[in-house]
Design a protein around this motif. Structure first.
Motif, PDB file in Angstrom:
ATOM      1  N   ILE A  25      41.378  41.468  48.718  1.00  0.00           N
ATOM      2  CA  ILE A  25      42.694  41.781  49.285  1.00  0.00           C
ATOM      3  C   ILE A  25      43.782  41.134  48.444  1.00  0.00           C
ATOM      4  CG2 ILE A  25      44.232  41.423  51.262  1.00  0.00           C
ATOM      5  CD1 ILE A  25      41.647  41.573  53.015  1.00  0.00           C
ATOM      6  N   GLY A  26      43.580  39.888  48.069  1.00  0.00           N
ATOM      7  CA  GLY A  26      44.560  39.199  47.240  1.00  0.00           C
ATOM      8  C   GLY A  26      44.802  39.933  45.933  1.00  0.00           C
ATOM      9  N   ALA A  27      43.734  40.438  45.319  1.00  0.00           N
ATOM     10  CA  ALA A  27      43.868  41.168  44.058  1.00  0.00           C
ATOM     11  C   ALA A  27      44.593  42.500  44.258  1.00  0.00           C
ATOM     12  CB  ALA A  27      42.485  41.411  43.438  1.00  0.00           C
ATOM     13  N   ILE A  28      44.261  43.197  45.331  1.00  0.00           N
ATOM     14  CA  ILE A  28      44.888  44.493  45.605  1.00  0.00           C
ATOM     15  C   ILE A  28      46.373  44.319  45.909  1.00  0.00           C
ATOM     16  CG2 ILE A  28      44.985  46.428  47.239  1.00  0.00           C
ATOM     17  CD1 ILE A  28      41.900  46.036  47.590  1.00  0.00           C
ATOM     18  N   GLU A  29      46.692  43.346  46.735  1.00  0.00           N
ATOM     19  CA  GLU A  29      48.060  43.177  47.242  1.00  0.00           C
ATOM     20  C   GLU A  29      48.901  42.172  46.450  1.00  0.00           C
ATOM     21  OE1 GLU A  29      49.533  44.995  49.594  1.00  0.00           O
ATOM     22  OE2 GLU A  29      47.710  46.171  49.786  1.00  0.00           O
ATOM     23  N   GLY A  30      48.277  41.485  45.497  1.00  0.00           N
ATOM     24  CA  GLY A  30      49.015  40.484  44.731  1.00  0.00           C
ATOM     25  C   GLY A  30      49.415  39.276  45.561  1.00  0.00           C
ATOM     26  N   PRO A  32      48.465  35.380  47.195  1.00  0.00           N
ATOM     27  CA  PRO A  32      47.608  34.228  46.952  1.00  0.00           C
ATOM     28  C   PRO A  32      46.500  34.181  48.006  1.00  0.00           C
ATOM     29  CG  PRO A  32      49.712  33.529  47.866  1.00  0.00           C
ATOM     30  CD  PRO A  32      49.807  35.008  47.620  1.00  0.00           C
ATOM     31  N   VAL A  33      45.364  33.625  47.613  1.00  0.00           N
ATOM     32  CA  VAL A  33      44.223  33.515  48.518  1.00  0.00           C
ATOM     33  C   VAL A  33      43.914  32.033  48.718  1.00  0.00           C
ATOM     34  CG1 VAL A  33      41.787  34.071  48.874  1.00  0.00           C
ATOM     35  CG2 VAL A  33      43.288  35.706  47.701  1.00  0.00           C
ATOM     36  N   LEU A  34      43.859  31.631  49.975  1.00  0.00           N
ATOM     37  CA  LEU A  34      43.522  30.257  50.337  1.00  0.00           C
ATOM     38  C   LEU A  34      42.138  30.284  50.978  1.00  0.00           C
ATOM     39  CD1 LEU A  34      46.942  29.291  51.972  1.00  0.00           C
ATOM     40  CD2 LEU A  34      46.243  29.020  49.580  1.00  0.00           C
ATOM     41  N   ALA A  77      54.043  29.357  56.177  1.00  0.00           N
ATOM     42  CA  ALA A  77      55.305  29.041  55.501  1.00  0.00           C
ATOM     43  C   ALA A  77      55.562  29.935  54.298  1.00  0.00           C
ATOM     44  CB  ALA A  77      55.310  27.575  55.071  1.00  0.00           C
ATOM     45  N   GLN A  78      54.488  30.251  53.535  1.00  0.00           N
ATOM     46  CA  GLN A  78      54.701  30.935  52.267  1.00  0.00           C
ATOM     47  C   GLN A  78      54.024  32.293  52.156  1.00  0.00           C
ATOM     48  OE1 GLN A  78      53.972  28.308  48.984  1.00  0.00           O
ATOM     49  NE2 GLN A  78      55.122  26.654  49.921  1.00  0.00           N
ATOM     50  N   GLY A  79      53.144  32.633  53.075  1.00  0.00           N
ATOM     51  CA  GLY A  79      52.420  33.895  53.019  1.00  0.00           C
ATOM     52  C   GLY A  79      51.187  33.784  52.140  1.00  0.00           C
ATOM     53  N   ALA A  80      50.084  34.320  52.615  1.00  0.00           N
ATOM     54  CA  ALA A  80      48.834  34.285  51.855  1.00  0.00           C
ATOM     55  C   ALA A  80      47.744  35.017  52.629  1.00  0.00           C
ATOM     56  CB  ALA A  80      48.387  32.840  51.610  1.00  0.00           C
ATOM     57  N   VAL A  81      46.665  35.282  51.932  1.00  0.00           N
ATOM     58  CA  VAL A  81      45.426  35.710  52.557  1.00  0.00           C
ATOM     59  C   VAL A  81      44.615  34.430  52.742  1.00  0.00           C
ATOM     60  CG1 VAL A  81      43.309  37.059  52.315  1.00  0.00           C
ATOM     61  CG2 VAL A  81      45.459  37.938  51.380  1.00  0.00           C
TER      62      VAL A  81
END
Length: 187
Positions: A25-30, A32-34, A77-81
Motif C-alpha cells: 500500500i505504501g508503494a502504491i500510494e506513496g 510512509p509505512v510504520l 500526526a503525520q499520516g502513514a500506513v
C-alpha cells in the motif's frame, strides 16, 4: 486514494500480511509505512523474526505497547500506513486508542483487519511441518490464539480483507478499493 485517511492501520494475526500488505500500500500510494514488528525489534536490537525469543515475552509486550502508542501517535500526526499486527491488541491502551480513532467523524483514520484461513496461517507460520511430540500441541495453541486475535481484530476494524489467496500487492489493492468505497460512502 482520492481523499486518503491520515492513517491506515492494518491489524491481523501473524501471517495475515500486515507488514507485506502495508509495504505494498505504501508503494502504491506513496505513503510512509510504520511497521510495529520491525520497530520493536530495532528497539530490542534484534531481527523481527527473532524478537519474541530474544527477550522474555513480558518484556517484548511492554516494549511493543509503548512503541505501538508512539507509532499510532506519529501516524495520526503525520499520516502513514501502520502495520500494527495483533499482538499489541492485548494491551488495553492500544484497544482504547484504536476505538478512539474509529469514532473520529471525518473518517481520517481507517482500521483494516487482514483475515486469513487458519490452514494458510499455519503454513505461513511454519506450523505445517512435522515436529516432535515433545513440543506438545503447538498447532492447537496457535489455532486458539488465532481465533482470539481474529475476533479482536474484527471488533476493531472498519473493513476486513481476506488475504488467504492473494499476493501482498493484490491485498493492498483490495484494501485501497475498500477504503475508497468507505470514504465515498461517508463523505
Amino acid at each position: 486514494m482520492s481523499h486518503p485517511p491520515r492513517a491506515l492501520i492494518l491489524i491481523g494475526p501473524p501471517g495475515a500480511g500486515c507488514s507485506s500488505v502495508g509495504r505494498a500500500i505504501g508503494a502504491i500510494e506513496g505513503l510512509p509505512v510504520l511497521d510495529l514488528g520491525r520497530r520493536v525489534a530495532d528497539e530490542l536490537g534484534t531481527s523481527p523474526d527473532l524478537a519474541l525469543v530474544a527477550v522474555p515475552e513480558a518484556d517484548y509486550r511492554r516494549v511493543e505497547a509503548r512503541v505501538a502508542c508512539q507509532v499510532l501517535d506519529h501516524a495520526v500526526a503525520q499520516g502513514a500506513v501502520v502495520a500494527l499486527g495483533s499482538g499489541c491488541l492485548g494491551d488495553p491502551r492500544i484497544g482504547l486508542r484504536l476505538e478512539e480513532l474509529r469514532l473520529v467523524h471525518d473518517r481520517s483514520y481507517q482500521i483494516v483487519a487482514l483475515a486469513c484461513a487458519t490452514r494458510v496461517l499455519a503454513t505461513r507460520n511454519g506450523l505445517d511441518a512435522p515436529r516432535s511430540v515433545a513440543l506438545g500441541t503447538v498447532h492447537h495453541q496457535f489455532v486458539q490464539m488465532l481465533h482470539e486475535r481474529q475476533a479482536r481484530c474484527r471488533e476493531l476494524a472498519d473493513t476486513i480483507i481476506d488475504t488467504s489467496a492473494t499476493t501482498p500487492e493484490e491485498a493492498g489493492e483490495q484494501v485501497i478499493r475498500a477504503v475508497e468505497a468507505g470514504f465515498s460512502q461517508h463523505s
